[in-house]
Design an enzyme around this catalytic site. Sequence first.
Site, PDB file in Angstrom:
ATOM      1  N   SER A 241      -6.348  -5.000 -11.728  1.00  0.00           N
ATOM      2  CA  SER A 241      -7.536  -4.180 -12.027  1.00  0.00           C
ATOM      3  C   SER A 241      -7.726  -3.974 -13.530  1.00  0.00           C
ATOM      4  CB  SER A 241      -7.467  -2.834 -11.308  1.00  0.00           C
ATOM      5  OG  SER A 241      -6.225  -2.207 -11.507  1.00  0.00           O
ATOM      6  N   HIS A 271      -2.596  -5.682  -4.210  1.00  0.00           N
ATOM      7  CA  HIS A 271      -2.738  -4.716  -5.321  1.00  0.00           C
ATOM      8  C   HIS A 271      -3.042  -3.340  -4.705  1.00  0.00           C
ATOM      9  CE1 HIS A 271      -3.365  -3.232  -9.294  1.00  0.00           C
ATOM     10  NE2 HIS A 271      -4.606  -3.617  -9.512  1.00  0.00           N
ATOM     11  N   HIS A 318       7.363  -5.547  -6.571  1.00  0.00           N
ATOM     12  CA  HIS A 318       6.459  -5.396  -7.716  1.00  0.00           C
ATOM     13  C   HIS A 318       6.595  -6.604  -8.626  1.00  0.00           C
ATOM     14  CE1 HIS A 318       4.391  -3.625 -11.154  1.00  0.00           C
ATOM     15  NE2 HIS A 318       3.799  -2.862 -10.247  1.00  0.00           N
ATOM     16  N   ARG A 327       6.522   6.454  -9.950  1.00  0.00           N
ATOM     17  CA  ARG A 327       5.368   7.068  -9.283  1.00  0.00           C
ATOM     18  C   ARG A 327       5.717   7.392  -7.825  1.00  0.00           C
ATOM     19  NH1 ARG A 327       1.105   2.411 -10.599  1.00  0.00           N
ATOM     20  NH2 ARG A 327       2.840   1.259  -9.693  1.00  0.00           N
ATOM     21  N   ASP A 373       2.531   2.722  -3.790  1.00  0.00           N
ATOM     22  CA  ASP A 373       1.770   2.758  -2.538  1.00  0.00           C
ATOM     23  C   ASP A 373       2.616   3.087  -1.316  1.00  0.00           C
ATOM     24  OD1 ASP A 373      -0.683   2.024  -3.785  1.00  0.00           O
ATOM     25  OD2 ASP A 373       0.106   0.001  -3.988  1.00  0.00           O
TER      26      ASP A 373
END
Length: 442
Positions: A241, A271, A318, A327, A373
């Site tokens: 992105s 993604h 990743h 995160r 995620d």
Amino acid sequence: MGILTDKFKAKADKLSAEVKDILKEHGDKTIGEVKLSQIYHGMRGITGLVTETSLLDSQDGIRFRGYSIPELQEKLPKAEGGSEPLPEGLFYLMLIGELPTDEEAQYISNLWQRRSHVPNHVFATIEALPLSAHPMTQFVTGIMALQTESSFAKKYAQGLSKKDYWEAVFQDTMDLIARLPRIAAYVYRRKYKYGVHIQPDGLLDWAGNFAHMLGFEDESFRELMRLYMTIHCDHEGGNVSAHTTHLVGSALSDPYLAFAAGMNGLAGPLHGLANQEVIKWIFEMRKELNTDLPDKGQIEEYVKKTLAEGKVVPGYGHAVLRKTDPRFDAQMTFGKKHMPDDPLVNTVWNIYEVVPPILQSLGKVKNPWPNVDAHSGALLVHYGLVEYEFYTVLFGVSRSLGVLASLCWDRALGFPLERPKSVSNRIVKLWLEGKEEIWGGD
Ligand code: AMX
């Protein structure tokens, strides 16, 4: 707005001059070599971009202008009574390079409130889509419809000097970020809440107001939105992105066009769509096993079945990170504080114990650890935001902060059109036979 633009301009002029000097003196220095395998494998590890806003370390994770997520949670301004950072403050940090005061974060909050009006044709354009359209399709369609408001596009058409590009991009950035929560909330309420929309609350901060427009008034959900909008905002420049927004912006496509392109990349399952895939996968596991809290043995069997079907385990792995995503950690800490007994959240934690050794045993997965995620959906479900197809839109609203701050820097530093060289397989084969020089060309 003058204070912010003046500050940004002063920083950008200084850095521009430094970059000019660096290039003059060191422009011919070689920074590394590129292996043939890297060209075929998604350009992993090739340094080819300069991004100011954040830097990703494979072990340490993301740092925004040098600050880790726990440091941001400690140092950035908070909403009154809250303990999570205000995304407005992080935007200021990414843009200006300094931690903001409470007043500076509030200044951005007020600015975005004032600029948040979305013209009616945007909603009408979204309404033209069938309700069944994916929320990301509706979101991107809304952004494209909003492109009519681009001041960069208008000024460029009238004849804009190169030295003034940054300012028009800056104006579009502020307008677009201010308006995105309204568009996103519109998509959510249209698709899932019978089109009953909620007017913005001008007294709330950017993320708090977003939570309100979505229809969630719980103060701890607002805190979650502040955290969510903070941790998803940027992941240096090479992710799909960010890179897409930068690439499309390099053609001097205005910020609306560039950001919409980035959002189309975020909508891919490898993604940003991974967050919906994670929850979908857990819901399917619970249904198949007929339990809300599968034990670790059951999870292990289900993971193995997923892999045997030739699918990836969503939320794990990743392209750059080689340890648990900070995160993920930040969300786990939030879960332990606000919902320690939630069965879905506990399932996410059990999956965390089961999956890494299985992925490790495959021998090919470079990073068996969870990414951002793997956790986000379970927290949202806890508060009743169960419509998982919407999750990538939340990610997208947050991602605007980093990629648009970067776009301001791209234009302020006068970065040119991006145009890497590509080669065909025939040329690679000829080069291997010593018959052709593969570098060069137009
Ligand atoms: N489950 C199963 N296999 C996996 C895997 C996973 N979670 N992660 C990587 N692999 C496999 C790859 O598919 C690849 O297999 P192949 O050689 O047979 O094609 C092999 O391991 C090597 O891949 P890699 O070098 O470790 O990863 P990558 O850099 O090519 O891809 C990523 C990274 C994220 C696309 C990958 O780990 C993946 O597909 N993960 C699941 C989807 C996901 O969670 N995406 C979200 C990423 C974060 C984000 O952008 N929001």
